[in-house]
Design a protein around this motif. Structure first.
Motif, PDB file in Angstrom:
ATOM      1  N   ALA A   1       0.836  -1.194   0.000  1.00 25.84           N
ATOM      2  CA  ALA A   1       0.000   0.000   0.000  1.00 25.84           C
ATOM      3  C   ALA A   1       0.877   1.253   0.000  1.00 25.84           C
ATOM      4  CB  ALA A   1      -0.926   0.004   1.209  1.00 25.84           C
ATOM      5  N   GLY A   2       0.474   2.222  -0.821  1.00 21.80           N
ATOM      6  CA  GLY A   2       1.263   3.435  -0.981  1.00 21.80           C
ATOM      7  C   GLY A   2       2.256   3.378  -2.119  1.00 21.80           C
ATOM      8  N   GLY A   3       2.447   2.199  -2.672  1.00 18.07           N
ATOM      9  CA  GLY A   3       3.400   2.027  -3.759  1.00 18.07           C
ATOM     10  C   GLY A   3       2.816   2.368  -5.115  1.00 18.07           C
ATOM     11  N   SER A   4       3.622   2.119  -6.140  1.00 23.20           N
ATOM     12  CA  SER A   4       3.235   2.462  -7.511  1.00 23.20           C
ATOM     13  C   SER A   4       3.486   1.285  -8.448  1.00 23.20           C
ATOM     14  CB  SER A   4       4.048   3.661  -8.003  1.00 23.20           C
ATOM     15  OG  SER A   4       3.803   4.813  -7.237  1.00 23.20           O
ATOM     16  N   LEU A   5       2.698   1.259  -9.507  1.00 23.38           N
ATOM     17  CA  LEU A   5       2.898   0.324 -10.606  1.00 23.38           C
ATOM     18  C   LEU A   5       2.533   1.047 -11.895  1.00 23.38           C
ATOM     19  CD1 LEU A   5       1.292  -3.056  -9.424  1.00 23.38           C
ATOM     20  CD2 LEU A   5       3.718  -2.646  -9.851  1.00 23.38           C
ATOM     21  N   ARG A   6       3.137   0.620 -12.999  1.00 25.58           N
ATOM     22  CA  ARG A   6       2.731   1.128 -14.300  1.00 25.58           C
ATOM     23  C   ARG A   6       2.344  -0.042 -15.185  1.00 25.58           C
ATOM     24  NH1 ARG A   6       5.724   4.555 -19.123  1.00 25.58           N
ATOM     25  NH2 ARG A   6       6.784   2.564 -19.479  1.00 25.58           N
TER      26      ARG A   6
ATOM     27  N   MET B   1      -0.143   4.046 -11.835  1.00 25.50           N
ATOM     28  CA  MET B   1      -0.930   3.934 -10.621  1.00 25.50           C
ATOM     29  C   MET B   1      -0.050   4.282  -9.436  1.00 25.50           C
ATOM     30  SD  MET B   1      -3.084   0.449 -11.426  1.00 25.50           S
ATOM     31  CE  MET B   1      -1.651  -0.609 -11.275  1.00 25.50           C
ATOM     32  N   ASN B   2      -0.390   5.340  -8.742  1.00 29.40           N
ATOM     33  CA  ASN B   2       0.343   5.791  -7.560  1.00 29.40           C
ATOM     34  C   ASN B   2      -0.534   5.701  -6.323  1.00 29.40           C
ATOM     35  OD1 ASN B   2       2.535   6.489  -9.272  1.00 29.40           O
ATOM     36  ND2 ASN B   2       1.705   8.543  -9.584  1.00 29.40           N
ATOM     37  N   SER B   3       0.088   5.761  -5.181  1.00 29.84           N
ATOM     38  CA  SER B   3      -0.638   5.725  -3.893  1.00 29.84           C
ATOM     39  C   SER B   3      -1.638   4.573  -3.865  1.00 29.84           C
ATOM     40  CB  SER B   3      -1.351   7.058  -3.652  1.00 29.84           C
ATOM     41  OG  SER B   3      -0.440   8.131  -3.665  1.00 29.84           O
ATOM     42  N   LEU B   4      -1.178   3.413  -4.239  1.00 32.25           N
ATOM     43  CA  LEU B   4      -2.067   2.256  -4.346  1.00 32.25           C
ATOM     44  C   LEU B   4      -2.628   1.858  -2.986  1.00 32.25           C
ATOM     45  CD1 LEU B   4      -0.076   0.289  -7.023  1.00 32.25           C
ATOM     46  CD2 LEU B   4      -2.509   0.881  -7.185  1.00 32.25           C
ATOM     47  N   LYS B   5      -3.868   1.387  -3.027  1.00 32.56           N
ATOM     48  CA  LYS B   5      -4.588   0.955  -1.824  1.00 32.56           C
ATOM     49  C   LYS B   5      -4.963  -0.516  -1.975  1.00 32.56           C
ATOM     50  CE  LYS B   5      -6.763   5.539  -1.559  1.00 32.56           C
ATOM     51  NZ  LYS B   5      -8.058   6.261  -1.527  1.00 32.56           N
ATOM     52  N   PRO B   6      -5.180  -1.205  -0.863  1.00 32.61           N
ATOM     53  CA  PRO B   6      -5.606  -2.615  -0.959  1.00 32.61           C
ATOM     54  C   PRO B   6      -6.864  -2.790  -1.809  1.00 32.61           C
ATOM     55  CG  PRO B   6      -4.905  -2.134   1.262  1.00 32.61           C
ATOM     56  CD  PRO B   6      -4.898  -0.821   0.525  1.00 32.61           C
ATOM     57  N   GLU B   7      -7.750  -1.819  -1.794  1.00 35.88           N
ATOM     58  CA  GLU B   7      -8.980  -1.920  -2.586  1.00 35.88           C
ATOM     59  C   GLU B   7      -8.743  -1.772  -4.084  1.00 35.88           C
ATOM     60  OE1 GLU B   7      -8.442   0.057   0.086  1.00 35.88           O
ATOM     61  OE2 GLU B   7      -9.467   2.003  -0.155  1.00 35.88           O
TER      62      GLU B   7
END
Length: 116
Positions: free
Chosen positions: A14-19, A84-90
């Motif tokens: 959580a809080g991480g990023s992916l592209r 995708m930044n600030s990723l959340k579990p949802e």
């Protein structure tokens, strides 16, 4: 005919990023005129729209991802991206790429898992 292949999914905290990337192949004319989108489907849920980008570059986002996700397209590389930044579990779901012109095409999906 258009073929779509997604990549870039994975496991992130959580809080991480992916592209995510979506590489399109087939009719270049159709790809260039297509509106492109990212959708996602969580277990037991319906597929939902995440973000779209028109052939002219106009974008739209689901309320739940506004300010965190950015969709873009590179028509030279025939690729659509979802930053995708600030990723959340949802945000955990299978993410699908979509192209829409005179027909609709889907990729096979890429799994994104966000741990808390």
């Amino acid at each position: 005919q258009v073929q779509l292949v997604e990549s870039g999914g994975g496991l992130v905290q959580a809080g991480g990023s992916l592209r995510l990337s979506c590489a399109a192949s087939g009719s270049i004319f159709t790809i260039n005129i297509s509106n492109m989108g990212w959708y996602r489907q969580a277990p037991g849920e319906q597929r939902e729209l995440v973000a779209t980008i028109t052939s002219g570059g106009s974008t739209a986002y689901a309320e739940s991802v506004k300010g965190r996700f950015t969709i873009s397209r590179d028509d030279v590389k025939n690729t659509v991206y979802l930053q995708m930044n600030s990723l959340k579990p949802e945000d955990t779901a299978v993410y699908y790429c979509n192209a829409a012109a005179w027909s609709t095409w889907w990729g096979q999906g890429t799994q994104v898992t966000v741990s808390s």
